[in-house]
Write an enzyme that holds these catalytic residues in place. Structure first.
Site, short mmCIF file in Angstrom:
data_model
loop_
_atom_site.label_atom_id
_atom_site.label_comp_id
_atom_site.label_asym_id
_atom_site.label_seq_id
_atom_site.Cartn_x
_atom_site.Cartn_y
_atom_site.Cartn_z
N HIS A 171 88.37 3.27 39.54
CA HIS A 171 87.48 4.29 38.97
C HIS A 171 87.25 4.04 37.48
CE1 HIS A 171 87.06 8.70 37.45
NE2 HIS A 171 85.88 8.22 37.76
CA CA Z 1 84.43 1.41 40.00
#
Ligand code: CA
Ligand code: TV1
Ligand code: ZN
Length: 406
Positions: A201
């Site tokens: 992320h």
């Molecule tokens: Ca990513």
């Protein structure tokens, strides 16, 4: 030699400084700057330098880095080395940034999440300052090429360090070159779209712009339990419900696509093209920054996806086809030979060239190979090359596309 030509009607620039290659995070640390040596040699071996303007990067200045980072953190990064670390830690203005100590911690963490312990994600190593300010300088030079209309696409494979926070290193990232680039872009572009195909992320970039409606962040990543240990896949953020800071003008200007392990090319293409496509339609960006982390490839030492170089590259082509100023950055990527193949292929795509077939596009051993059949002799692939079990259900992917489509 391979008939490499300059792209028709637009310009590409490539930003790099070979000094970043010599750095070592530590003997067993997965981040290997020499993957950039492999990438460079493959790019030059293919003759792609003739298709673009190549620039030797110079270090970013402390003042440039302070455009996002805490001034104490910037001074610490500029001065730290294995030899000076302990002494710097004792200085009051740095010591105040130290985390509370727990005796159950696996590694001792110093100020700003930095450490000289062997197992640390963000170790202090020889030449570290040089490395950090150089990759940042390369990203800022690439950004400048775009904002001054001297390039249409600018590339820095040594950048893309998306986890760094304002006053904290995280997940192998110390200076957030992406945030610095976008902050600079906002001087000239009304809206900037950030897309992140690293398997992790893009939390640092999302957090930096959580109150900023002129920047939309969109990250595709592995999300959920790491394995049967109950630990979450790093950094553990970026759920579907995470859409920017609630109650601020930045709300709805962050998007996250949490993905189970083992996603394949077809499924990734479906998610990426429907969601990125609709995001561009709705947000109408003036420029795009693409973090091309290669740890989303099958066979990555840390990643858990099964996608091939061809599909990874199609993510680049898809945003390139929007015809907007485009910054291509590196990021993760822990099976070095695959990182080099992917980023060389993507350098070719950026310049409208096609590489010879002797750079393999299929990294992922076919399932029958994994079962020890296709390769005869019952040979097993080494552990890091094993396919991940595909936990992605098409119905869940369709649900995500629908939910995000607003
Ligand atoms: Ca990513
Ligand atoms: C030293 C030596 C450090 C061996 C780190 C894998 C190591 C890892 C090591 C490792 C490793 C992580 C966590 C740590 C939760 C933390 C560039 C407290 C074999 C953009 C960063 C992943 C990804 C960090 C960066 C992650 C990027 N995974 N061996 N560390 N604990 N940290 O899980 O997005 O690719 O693994
Ligand atoms: Zn990553």
């Amino acid at each position: 030699e391979y008939g490499i030509t300059r792209p028709a009607g637009y310009k590409v620039s490539f930003h790099y400084n070979s000094q970043v290659e010599d750095m070592h995070f530590g003997k067993t640390h997965p981040m290997k700057p020499w993957r950039l040596t492999l990438t460079k040699h493959l790019v030059l071996g293919c003759g792609l330098q003739y298709a673009m303007d190549t620039f030797e990067a110079v270090s970013a200045t402390k003042e440039q880095v302070r455009a996002f980072h805490d001034p104490d953190y910037v001074d610490f990064l500029a001065e730290v080395s294995p030899g000076t670390f302990e002494e710097l830690c004792k200085m009051p203005r740095f010591a105040s940034h130290a985390p509370p100590k727990h005796d159950y911690d696996a590694v001792d963490l110093g100020p700003f999440n930095l450490s000289t312990s062997p197992g640390a994600d963000c170790p202090v190593f020889d030449g570290m300052s040089k490395y950090l300010f150089l990759y940042t300088g390369a990203t800022l030079a690439a950004t400048n090429q775009l904002t001054t209309n001297q390039s249409d696409i600018a590339i820095n494979w040594s950048g893309g360090l998306h986890h760094a926070h304002r006053a904290e290193a995280s997940g192998f990232c110390y200076i957030n070159d992406i945030v610095l680039s976008i902050v600079d872009m906002l001087r000239v572009y009304p809206r900037v779209l950030y897309v992140d195909i690293d398997v992790h992320h893009g939390d640092g970039v999302e957090e930096a712009f959580q109150r900023q409606p002129r920047v939309m962040t969109l990250s595709y990543h592995r999300y959920g339990p790491y394995d049967d240990t109950g630990h979450k896949f790093f950094p553990g953020t970026g759920d579907l419900t995470d859409v920017g800071l609630k109650g601020t003008v930045g709300e709805h200007f962050a998007l996250n696509v949490p993905i189970p392990s083992g996603i394949d090319d077809r499924q990734y293409k479906y998610l990426y093209e429907s969601i990125t496509g609709r995001t561009i339609e709705a947000f109408k960006p003036s420029a795009i920054v693409l973090q091309c982390g290669a740890d989303s490839l099958g066979g990555d030492r840390l990643g858990q996806f099964n996608i091939n170089i061809k599909q990874h590259g199609e993510c680049v082509s898809f945003v390139k086809n929007m015809g907007l100023p485009l910054l291509l950055l590196g990021g993760g990527g822990y099976t070095a030979r695959n990182v080099a193949r992917a980023w060389c292929h993507e350098t070719a795509l950026a310049t409208d060239n096609v590489l010879p077939d002797n750079i393999p596009m299929d990294l992922v051993p076919r399932p029958e190979a994994f079962m020890g059949r296709a390769h005869g002799e019952g040979k097993m692939y080494p552990a890091f090359n094993r396919l991940h079990v595909n936990d992605c259900k098409d119905s869940d992917l369709e649900y995500m596309v629908k939910r995000l489509d607003n």
